[in-house]
Design a protein around this motif. Structure first.
Motif, PDB file in Angstrom:
ATOM      1  N   ARG A 173      -0.087  -4.855  -4.913  1.00  0.00           N
ATOM      2  CA  ARG A 173      -0.909  -4.367  -6.706  1.00  0.00           C
ATOM      3  C   ARG A 173      -1.043  -5.171  -7.603  1.00  0.00           C
ATOM      4  O   ARG A 173      -1.000  -6.382  -8.079  1.00  0.00           O
ATOM      5  CB  ARG A 173       0.364  -3.758  -7.244  1.00  0.00           C
ATOM      6  CG  ARG A 173       0.457  -2.383  -8.297  1.00  0.00           C
ATOM      7  CD  ARG A 173       1.487  -1.918  -8.558  1.00  0.00           C
ATOM      8  NE  ARG A 173       2.797  -3.096  -8.445  1.00  0.00           N
ATOM      9  CZ  ARG A 173       4.214  -2.703  -8.321  1.00  0.00           C
ATOM     10  NH1 ARG A 173       3.881  -0.920  -7.663  1.00  0.00           N
ATOM     11  NH2 ARG A 173       5.059  -3.336  -8.239  1.00  0.00           N
ATOM     12  N   LEU A 174      -2.876  -4.628  -8.288  1.00  0.00           N
ATOM     13  CA  LEU A 174      -3.130  -5.774  -9.462  1.00  0.00           C
ATOM     14  C   LEU A 174      -3.841  -5.017 -10.401  1.00  0.00           C
ATOM     15  O   LEU A 174      -3.586  -3.806 -10.431  1.00  0.00           O
ATOM     16  CB  LEU A 174      -5.016  -6.065  -8.532  1.00  0.00           C
ATOM     17  CG  LEU A 174      -4.679  -6.033  -7.107  1.00  0.00           C
ATOM     18  CD1 LEU A 174      -6.083  -6.571  -6.697  1.00  0.00           C
ATOM     19  CD2 LEU A 174      -4.297  -7.699  -7.029  1.00  0.00           C
ATOM     20  N   THR A 175      -3.952  -5.489 -11.063  1.00  0.00           N
ATOM     21  CA  THR A 175      -3.425  -5.179 -12.856  1.00  0.00           C
ATOM     22  C   THR A 175      -4.704  -5.326 -13.790  1.00  0.00           C
ATOM     23  O   THR A 175      -4.857  -6.666 -13.310  1.00  0.00           O
ATOM     24  CB  THR A 175      -2.306  -5.229 -13.287  1.00  0.00           C
ATOM     25  OG1 THR A 175      -1.309  -4.261 -13.776  1.00  0.00           O
ATOM     26  CG2 THR A 175      -2.275  -4.525 -15.187  1.00  0.00           C
ATOM     27  N   TRP A 218      -7.704  -0.329 -18.810  1.00  0.00           N
ATOM     28  CA  TRP A 218      -6.862  -0.667 -18.408  1.00  0.00           C
ATOM     29  C   TRP A 218      -6.074   0.353 -17.505  1.00  0.00           C
ATOM     30  O   TRP A 218      -5.730   1.311 -17.164  1.00  0.00           O
ATOM     31  CB  TRP A 218      -5.597  -1.400 -18.731  1.00  0.00           C
ATOM     32  CG  TRP A 218      -6.123  -2.454 -19.816  1.00  0.00           C
ATOM     33  CD1 TRP A 218      -7.136  -3.065 -21.206  1.00  0.00           C
ATOM     34  CD2 TRP A 218      -5.963  -4.455 -19.227  1.00  0.00           C
ATOM     35  NE1 TRP A 218      -7.616  -4.076 -21.387  1.00  0.00           N
ATOM     36  CE2 TRP A 218      -6.706  -4.853 -20.531  1.00  0.00           C
ATOM     37  CE3 TRP A 218      -5.566  -4.413 -17.906  1.00  0.00           C
ATOM     38  CZ2 TRP A 218      -6.260  -6.559 -20.056  1.00  0.00           C
ATOM     39  CZ3 TRP A 218      -5.854  -5.960 -18.019  1.00  0.00           C
ATOM     40  CH2 TRP A 218      -6.332  -6.902 -18.767  1.00  0.00           C
ATOM     41  N   VAL A 219      -6.135  -0.300 -15.763  1.00  0.00           N
ATOM     42  CA  VAL A 219      -5.427   0.375 -14.812  1.00  0.00           C
ATOM     43  C   VAL A 219      -4.579  -1.223 -13.859  1.00  0.00           C
ATOM     44  O   VAL A 219      -5.026  -1.725 -13.886  1.00  0.00           O
ATOM     45  CB  VAL A 219      -6.629   1.131 -14.059  1.00  0.00           C
ATOM     46  CG1 VAL A 219      -7.308   1.612 -14.300  1.00  0.00           C
ATOM     47  CG2 VAL A 219      -7.700   0.366 -13.329  1.00  0.00           C
ATOM     48  N   THR A 220      -3.970  -0.192 -12.990  1.00  0.00           N
ATOM     49  CA  THR A 220      -3.532  -0.752 -11.730  1.00  0.00           C
ATOM     50  C   THR A 220      -3.412  -0.177 -10.849  1.00  0.00           C
ATOM     51  O   THR A 220      -3.420   1.146 -10.612  1.00  0.00           O
ATOM     52  CB  THR A 220      -1.535  -1.035 -12.115  1.00  0.00           C
ATOM     53  OG1 THR A 220      -1.049  -1.424 -13.207  1.00  0.00           O
ATOM     54  CG2 THR A 220      -0.945  -1.380 -11.051  1.00  0.00           C
ATOM     55  N   VAL A 221      -3.957  -0.607 -10.214  1.00  0.00           N
ATOM     56  CA  VAL A 221      -4.747  -0.269  -8.713  1.00  0.00           C
ATOM     57  C   VAL A 221      -3.844  -0.703  -7.196  1.00  0.00           C
ATOM     58  O   VAL A 221      -3.670  -1.773  -7.478  1.00  0.00           O
ATOM     59  CB  VAL A 221      -6.165  -0.730  -8.503  1.00  0.00           C
ATOM     60  CG1 VAL A 221      -6.256  -0.154  -6.743  1.00  0.00           C
ATOM     61  CG2 VAL A 221      -6.822  -0.620  -9.835  1.00  0.00           C
ATOM     62  N   THR A 222      -3.272   0.286  -6.714  1.00  0.00           N
ATOM     63  CA  THR A 222      -2.733  -0.231  -5.565  1.00  0.00           C
ATOM     64  C   THR A 222      -3.117   0.563  -4.369  1.00  0.00           C
ATOM     65  O   THR A 222      -3.529   1.452  -4.061  1.00  0.00           O
ATOM     66  CB  THR A 222      -0.862   0.219  -5.518  1.00  0.00           C
ATOM     67  OG1 THR A 222      -0.107   0.545  -6.137  1.00  0.00           O
ATOM     68  CG2 THR A 222       0.317   0.427  -3.824  1.00  0.00           C
ATOM     69  N   SER A 244      -4.200   4.206  -4.815  1.00  0.00           N
ATOM     70  CA  SER A 244      -3.957   4.536  -6.252  1.00  0.00           C
ATOM     71  C   SER A 244      -4.553   4.129  -7.137  1.00  0.00           C
ATOM     72  O   SER A 244      -4.832   2.865  -7.284  1.00  0.00           O
ATOM     73  CB  SER A 244      -2.688   5.283  -6.410  1.00  0.00           C
ATOM     74  OG  SER A 244      -2.160   3.596  -6.775  1.00  0.00           O
ATOM     75  N   VAL A 245      -4.669   4.639  -8.652  1.00  0.00           N
ATOM     76  CA  VAL A 245      -4.967   4.143  -9.309  1.00  0.00           C
ATOM     77  C   VAL A 245      -4.571   4.908 -10.491  1.00  0.00           C
ATOM     78  O   VAL A 245      -4.987   5.534 -10.431  1.00  0.00           O
ATOM     79  CB  VAL A 245      -6.964   4.482  -9.449  1.00  0.00           C
ATOM     80  CG1 VAL A 245      -7.455   4.046 -11.173  1.00  0.00           C
ATOM     81  CG2 VAL A 245      -8.035   3.668  -8.566  1.00  0.00           C
ATOM     82  N   LYS A 246      -4.196   3.563 -11.489  1.00  0.00           N
ATOM     83  CA  LYS A 246      -3.311   4.325 -12.655  1.00  0.00           C
ATOM     84  C   LYS A 246      -3.214   3.955 -14.075  1.00  0.00           C
ATOM     85  O   LYS A 246      -3.516   2.444 -13.909  1.00  0.00           O
ATOM     86  CB  LYS A 246      -2.077   4.292 -12.551  1.00  0.00           C
ATOM     87  CG  LYS A 246      -0.958   4.412 -13.696  1.00  0.00           C
ATOM     88  CD  LYS A 246       0.505   4.628 -12.289  1.00  0.00           C
ATOM     89  CE  LYS A 246       1.659   4.872 -14.631  1.00  0.00           C
ATOM     90  NZ  LYS A 246       2.967   4.694 -13.884  1.00  0.00           N
TER      91      LYS A 246
END
Length: 258
Positions: A173-175, A218-222, A244-246
């Motif tokens: 998981r990256l942000t 800004w997103v968190t990508v898993t 997923s992209v949040k």
């Protein structure tokens, strides 16, 4: 005491430093956390210098006015030359600054009211740097459990240099914030700072299998690591297959630290 642009400029700059460093966390856009005390000290010093300068200037003005009051009193004894003498002294009042000097305070006032934003996708697109190991090698195993939270620097290091493929079959998981190329390829990015924003270097991870959010969002990508080439070669790039992209709020401290 007459306001002077030099003193006001120092006071505004000092107040801007105190605003971002003492009363908020905006300073993290520009410098590392450990430099906060120095910003506060600098802000206080600038305000103090501005006040001291204005006070000393006020004393000079008072002495100047007293001196010319005495001269005007002497000239009153010579009525034939009184008007000429007064005009001469009025034309040589060196205690006044030109009004255009007040324009110098405009940038400082803007800095106080509207602090510059953190560096974003434009900066990341201009300078993409490798930041990991000095050469290829085996990296330590990742912590147990999926997904594993990684910084962009750690992910890029392992993707480009890890001969042991420690990220294989792991979910990470990256942000970061979004940046895009002209051909539609998109990345999440963060800027790595050693000391302050002036030495920032871009960290970028390409994202596949997902639509790109707006630039600078800004997103968190898993997702999972997508191998691209032999570690240490130009073909080895940090790429993530997204599951997923949040969208997430921008963090108060937007930079990665070395």
């Amino acid at each position: 005491m007459r306001l002077r642009p030099q003193g006001v400029l120092l006071i505004l700059c000092g107040a801007a430093l105190l605003r971002i460093a003492l009363f908020s966390e905006l300073y993290l856009r520009y410098v590392k956390e450990g430099l906060r005390p120095y910003l506060v000290i600098s802000g206080v010093a600038l305000i103090a210098l501005g006040l001291v300068g204005m006070i000393s200037r006020g004393k000079e003005e008072h002495e100047y006015e007293q001196e010319h009051e005495y001269e005007a009193h002497d000239e009153d004894a010579h009525e034939a030359h009184a008007g000429h003498g007064q005009d001469t002294h009025a034309g040589h009042d060196h205690t006044r600054n030109p009004r255009i000097a007040w324009l110098l305070t405009a940038p400082a006032l803007a800095l106080l009211l509207f602090p510059p934003p953190a560096l974003g996708s434009y900066s990341a697109g201009r300078e993409e740097a490798r930041v990991a190991a000095q050469g290829t090698g085996t990296f330590p195993e990742l912590p147990a459990g999926d997904p594993v939270d990684l910084t962009l620097g750690a992910f890029a290091s392992r993707a480009e240099w890890d001969t042991g493929a420690s990220m294989k079959d792991r979910t990470v998981r990256l942000t970061g914030f979004v940046t895009r190329d002209d051909d539609g390829t998109w990345y999440i990015a963060r800027l790595l700072v050693t000391c302050c924003a002036a030495d920032a270097q871009a960290l970028k991870v390409q994202i596949r299998d997902a639509d790109a959010p707006p630039a600078d969002a800004w997103v968190t990508v898993t997702g999972t690591w997508h191998p691209t080439g032999k570690p240490g070669s130009a073909a080895a790039r940090p790429v993530l297959d997204a599951a997923s992209v949040k969208r997430v709020p921008a963090p108060s401290d937007p930079y990665e630290k070395r």
